[in-house]
Enzyme design. Structure first.
Site, short mmCIF file in Angstrom:
data_model
loop_
_atom_site.label_atom_id
_atom_site.label_comp_id
_atom_site.label_asym_id
_atom_site.label_seq_id
_atom_site.Cartn_x
_atom_site.Cartn_y
_atom_site.Cartn_z
N ASN A 128 0.65 -1.25 0.08
CA ASN A 128 0.14 0.05 -0.14
C ASN A 128 0.96 1.32 0.20
OD1 ASN A 128 -1.78 1.97 0.56
ND2 ASN A 128 -2.27 1.40 2.62
N TRP A 129 0.92 1.83 -1.04
CA TRP A 129 1.78 3.25 -1.21
C TRP A 129 1.38 4.42 -0.76
CZ3 TRP A 129 4.51 2.96 -6.79
CH2 TRP A 129 4.88 1.75 -7.17
N LYS A 130 0.05 4.37 -0.25
CA LYS A 130 -0.52 5.49 0.14
C LYS A 130 -0.31 6.54 -0.75
CE LYS A 130 0.10 3.28 4.68
NZ LYS A 130 -0.12 3.55 6.18
N HIS B 263 -9.64 0.86 4.99
CA HIS B 263 -8.23 1.09 5.58
C HIS B 263 -8.62 2.07 6.77
CE1 HIS B 263 -4.16 2.50 6.42
NE2 HIS B 263 -3.90 1.22 5.83
N GLU C 153 -7.05 4.37 7.84
CA GLU C 153 -6.94 5.84 7.45
C GLU C 153 -8.01 6.39 6.87
OE1 GLU C 153 -3.26 5.41 5.46
OE2 GLU C 153 -2.19 4.89 7.25
N GLU D 42 -5.41 -5.21 10.44
CA GLU D 42 -4.47 -4.21 10.60
C GLU D 42 -4.77 -3.40 11.81
OE1 GLU D 42 -2.71 -3.06 6.61
OE2 GLU D 42 -4.32 -1.54 6.96
N GLY E 222 2.22 2.07 10.66
CA GLY E 222 3.21 3.26 10.67
C GLY E 222 3.86 3.64 11.86
N SER F 6 3.36 -2.28 10.43
CA SER F 6 4.73 -2.49 10.55
C SER F 6 5.50 -3.47 10.37
CB SER F 6 5.17 -1.83 12.10
OG SER F 6 4.78 -0.57 12.23
N GLY G 18 2.67 -1.12 4.53
CA GLY G 18 2.69 0.24 4.23
C GLY G 18 3.99 0.61 3.72
N GLY G 19 4.73 1.30 4.72
CA GLY G 19 6.22 2.10 4.55
C GLY G 19 7.10 1.30 3.78
C1 PEP Z 1 -1.03 0.03 6.09
O1 PEP Z 1 -1.15 1.39 6.17
O2 PEP Z 1 -1.70 -0.63 5.31
C2 PEP Z 1 0.38 -0.46 6.81
C3 PEP Z 1 0.31 -1.76 7.03
O3 PEP Z 1 1.13 0.44 7.00
P1 PEP Z 1 2.78 0.21 7.72
O4 PEP Z 1 3.10 -1.30 7.09
O5 PEP Z 1 3.52 1.40 7.27
O6 PEP Z 1 2.49 0.17 9.17
#
Ligand code: PEP
Length: 252
Positions: free
Chosen positions: A9-11, A97, A99, A169, A175, A215, A236-237
């Protein structure tokens, strides 16, 4: 069908040229491994979907969107429909998600509508659920997740629920660098599978992929993916670094 899956997920990150570069780097890294047992999905921002779609034709990944409109078509300025995504050969779409729930006030009812629109276009929804830190600390996490799953998904007929991917999640892990332990992830994944078995049946529950997100990185993916009910990750990251992302895809 239950598969090992790693989705990135590049956001809201990267300029066009950087997205182009990252897609090429990931394609190059992927070409060095045999990853036939893993489905790899890139979820870039909307403007880069076509770029990713074109590249996916000669590489080993699928393309997913990060969101979709709950409406079918018409006067909804700024929205992107499931039909539009399908016309760009988008095969997956993240829905619900945390967010989107937090900043855009997306409800379980919206999630249910978005899931419907996607299934109408044969796009696989990746439906996110998860509790906040407060909900975890107050011991409410099982009921929060049960409500998200029930209201977001249990309107579906049994032949449709099998087309869904679920991502657990925990909001406190997204994040933050604070990953759920493998045991914490397994506990919730097994709970979710149990809910599906109870509402539909065990065969269906055993056939659904449940991903962990929060994470997840190149260091902890192996331990998380070794859990019996963890079928991969929504990343994500770490999905913005080609080498890390492909290492995660190699962590089964
Ligand atoms: C996400 O936003 O779906 C996610 C898992 O982010 P991160 O891996 O950065 O925690």
């Amino acid at each position: 069908m239950r598969r090992n899956i790693v989705a990135g997920n590049w956001k809201m990150n990267l300029k066009f040229s950087q997205a182009d570069e990252l897609i090429s780097e990931i394609a190059q890294e992927l070409s060095e491994y045999d990853l036939t047992d893993v489905d790899i999905i890139l979820c870039p921002p909307f403007p880069y979907l076509e770029l990713a779609s074109d590249a996916s034709e000669s590489s080993d990944f699928f393309v997913g969107s990060q969101n979709v409109s709950s409406f079918e078509k018409g006067a909804y300025t700024g929205e992107i429909s499931a039909k539009m995504l399908a016309s760009l050969q988008v095969d997956y779409c993240i829905v619900g998600h945390s967010e989107r729930r937090k900043y855009f006030l997306e409800t379980n009812k919206d999630v249910a509508e978005k899931v419907n629109r996607l299934l109408e276009e044969n796009i696989t929804p990746i439906v996110c659920v998860g509790e906040s830190l407060e909900e975890r600390e107050q011991g409410e996490y099982f009921s929060v997740i049960k409500t998200q799953i029930t209201e977001g998904l249990f309107h579906l007929h049994s032949d449709k629920i099998e087309q869904i991917i679920i991502a657990y999640e925990p909001v406190w892990a997204i994040g933050t660098g604070k990953t759920a332990t493998a045991e914490q992830a397994q506990e919730i994944h097994s709970f979710i599978r149990g809910l599906i078995a109870e509402h539909y049946n065990k065969k269906i529950a055993d056939n659904i992929s449940i991903l962990y997100g929060g994470s997840c990185n190149a260091e902890n993916a192996t331990e998380l993916f070794a859990m019996p009910d963890v079928d991969g990750g929504l990343i994500g990251g770490a999905s913005l670094k080609a080498q890390d992302f492909v290492t995660i895809a190699n962590s089964f």
